[in-house]
Design an enzyme around this catalytic site. Structure first.
Site, PDB file in Angstrom:
ATOM      1  N   SER A  80     -30.535  -9.321  65.162  1.00 20.17           N
ATOM      2  CA  SER A  80     -31.755  -8.654  64.484  1.00 20.17           C
ATOM      3  C   SER A  80     -31.651  -9.286  62.888  1.00 20.17           C
ATOM      4  CB  SER A  80     -31.277  -7.187  64.380  1.00 20.17           C
ATOM      5  OG  SER A  80     -30.091  -6.913  63.877  1.00 20.17           O
ATOM      6  N   HIS A 107     -35.409  -9.481  70.654  1.00 21.68           N
ATOM      7  CA  HIS A 107     -35.115  -8.294  69.936  1.00 21.68           C
ATOM      8  C   HIS A 107     -35.347  -6.814  70.641  1.00 21.68           C
ATOM      9  CE1 HIS A 107     -34.495  -5.869  66.125  1.00 21.68           C
ATOM     10  NE2 HIS A 107     -33.415  -6.036  66.796  1.00 21.68           N
ATOM     11  N   GLU A 110     -39.536  -7.589  70.221  1.00 20.22           N
ATOM     12  CA  GLU A 110     -39.902  -8.686  69.540  1.00 20.22           C
ATOM     13  C   GLU A 110     -39.652  -9.823  69.678  1.00 20.22           C
ATOM     14  OE1 GLU A 110     -40.055  -6.756  64.705  1.00 20.22           O
ATOM     15  OE2 GLU A 110     -37.924  -7.301  65.672  1.00 20.22           O
ATOM     16  N   ASN A 142     -37.793  -4.784  60.476  1.00 17.87           N
ATOM     17  CA  ASN A 142     -36.881  -4.579  59.658  1.00 17.87           C
ATOM     18  C   ASN A 142     -37.362  -5.212  58.064  1.00 17.87           C
ATOM     19  OD1 ASN A 142     -34.879  -3.271  60.824  1.00 17.87           O
ATOM     20  ND2 ASN A 142     -33.703  -5.094  61.603  1.00 17.87           N
TER      21      ASN A 142
END
Length: 509
Positions: free
Chosen positions: A128, A149, A161, A199
């Site tokens: 990540s 991900h 992802e 993120n």
């Protein structure tokens, strides 16, 4: 090697390396799809712990009626635990790596995979935070390496992802996206940059909330309420930081700051100080809130609440934004007058996030008694949140009277200092700008950006859809005002946003 990449239907055996919280969940998810899984850990102790975690998850599914006993046994029968990497990957069509976030460990592992895997085996990392390009660049066949991900808990969260490097073949990315759909997930495609989509958008927004708190823009409770009630998000930013872990969030921000630079990713001093004090949030018992009791400790109740004023001056605007409020106040038995007098206890003006309430307060002639009000609705025209905006010259008792009045007429209210953007717009519009930059820079498509935030963070609408609903021109004007007031270049509207605003174009058709 691009022509040798295996197709989704051919992925029958998957090796998952690393059986921590994420790895065990991924192994369970893949085994549920009918595929064989080799579950690998570094030693027998970690292997036993990972398999125990996986069995517990399946047992819970049986208890909740989501899985039959026979199905659980069939799933477990498809999983073969092993501590031997070379043997465990020899027949793998896909290897998913979920080991600790250390580049040295990953480099060592991928060197082993190069030697032990078939040339057509896809190698996917669940990292990540680390550079997938750097991981791929050190391998023999970088075209077959990509990011996959998952979000925790992997069996439940719908988002995946799929991250491509400049070395990843299109066939590899396509195969992983199709596999994600076959696993019941929704894939989004993104190029390999720090934070990927979720993120990279979430952490600067959370960081901004900390800045609002440390600069006394509002209380922690009002900042969180502005997000949950005003924006419809499932959790306020400060509560979410406590849940993620302040130390984890700080580490991700530092990765983002190292790659992108700029003030948007620079950790707020208060976030760093709380980490220095080892107040990491829920896991340590304290963060922005105190969790050492059954429920998070909130601010102390005011045992001497202000009384509702007998007369309120409501200075109308040309758009009629306060007409409904005037009716509500009158219905509550409070006198409403158009201009303040000696009997007036409170002066209310319509607040615009592009302009200072102070200017209207000075024009009214009673600056200490003035409160701005800004309504946020859910798109149906009915206010779900009232932002009470206080110039710094507002008297202390005036704020209390305004909150008492809001409670009297049934408004859900938060209090903000008189700074452009107030609370909801300050938090959301800056994130909209980040999302447009992502699209502008070829990082991800508008639909993938919105899908990622809805499935990964529980947004009711994606940030670009929310931007369209707010109006690109309006968002540009508020960001310009925030930039002018703070001097922070992070609030400068990105060129594509300014262009869309000028042309009247929407990001989502």
């Amino acid at each position: 090697m691009t022509s040798n990449v295996i197709k989704p239907a051919g992925i029958r055996e998957v090796t998952v390396i690393g059986l921590g919280l994420m790895g065990s969940g991924i192994a369970e998810l893949v085994a549920r799809s009918g595929r064989r899984v080799v579950a690998i850990e570094i030693n027998q102790e970690f292997l036993d712990q990972g398999m125990a975690r996986l069995r517990t998850s399946l047992d819970k599914a049986v208890t909740r009626g989501k899985l039959a006993d026979t199905e659980r046994e069939e799933i477990l029968a498809r999983i073969r635990p092993s501590a031997d990497i070379a043997a465990g990957v020899a027949n793998a069509d896909l290897v998913i790596e979920a080991i600790p976030e250390r580049m040295d460990l990953k480099r060592t592992l991928y060197a082993e995979l190069d030697a032990a895997c078939r040339a057509d085996t896809i190698l996917a990392t669940n990292t990540s935070s680390l550079s997938i390009t750097e991981i791929a660049g050190g391998t023999q066949y970088p075209a077959r390496v990509a990011g996959l991900h998952f979000f925790n808990p992997a069996p439940v969260m719908k988002l995946v992802e799929v991250i491509s490097t400049v070395l990843t073949s299109p066939e590899t990315s396509e195969t992983l996206a199709l596999l994600a759909r076959d696993l019941g997930k929704t894939p989004v495609q993104v190029s390999d940059r720090a934070g990927f989509i979720v993120n990279a958008l979430l952490l600067p927004y959370l960081n901004h909330a900390v800045r609002l708190l440390e600069t006394a823009q509002a209380t922690r409770e009002d900042i969180d309420t502005a997000a949950t009630v005003g924006l419809g998000l499932p959790m306020g930013p400060l509560t979410l930081l406590d849940l993620i872990g302040l130390d984890t969030s700080l580490a991700v921000l530092e990765v983002l700051q190292a790659e992108f630079g700029g003030t948007r990713y620079m950790p707020a001093p208060l976030l760093r100080k709380l980490c220095d004090a080892r107040l990491f949030g829920r896991k340590s018992g304290r963060g922005f809130y105190d969790y050492r009791h059954s429920t998070p400790a909130a601010a102390a109740e005011d045992h001497h609440p202000a009384s509702v004023p007998a007369e309120v001056a409501l200075i109308r605007d040309s758009d009629g934004l306060l007409d409904e409020l005037a009716s509500q106040i009158t219905a509550a038995g409070i006198s409403v007058v158009p201009q303040p007098s000696a009997r007036t206890g409170l002066v209310i003006v319509a607040a615009d996030p592009k302009h200072r309430v102070l200017d209207a307060a000075l024009a009214a002639g009673h600056p200490a008694d003035v409160v701005g009000i800004r309504f946020i609705d859910a798109g149906d025209g009915k206010p779900r949140l009232a932002q009470l905006v206080l110039p710094d010259v507002t008297a202390a008792g005036t704020a209390a009277e305004a909150r008492a009045l809001a409670a009297k007429v049934g408004l859900h209210a938060v209090i903000s200092r008189d700074r452009p953007g107030f609370l909801t717009e300050a938090l959301s519009y800056a994130q909209f700008n980040d999302a447009v930059r992502m699209f502008q820079d070829g990082y991800a498509s508008p639909s993938d950006i919105d899908t990622a935030m809805m499935l990964g963070c529980g947004y009711p609408r994606g940030p670009l859809q929310m931007l369209d609903d707010a109006g690109p021109a309006n968002v540009v004007d508020v960001l310009d005002a925030m930039h002018a007031a703070t001097g922070d270049p992070a609030f400068t509207p990105v060129p594509l946003l300014a262009e869309y605003a000028t042309a009247g174009t929407r990001f989502r058709s």
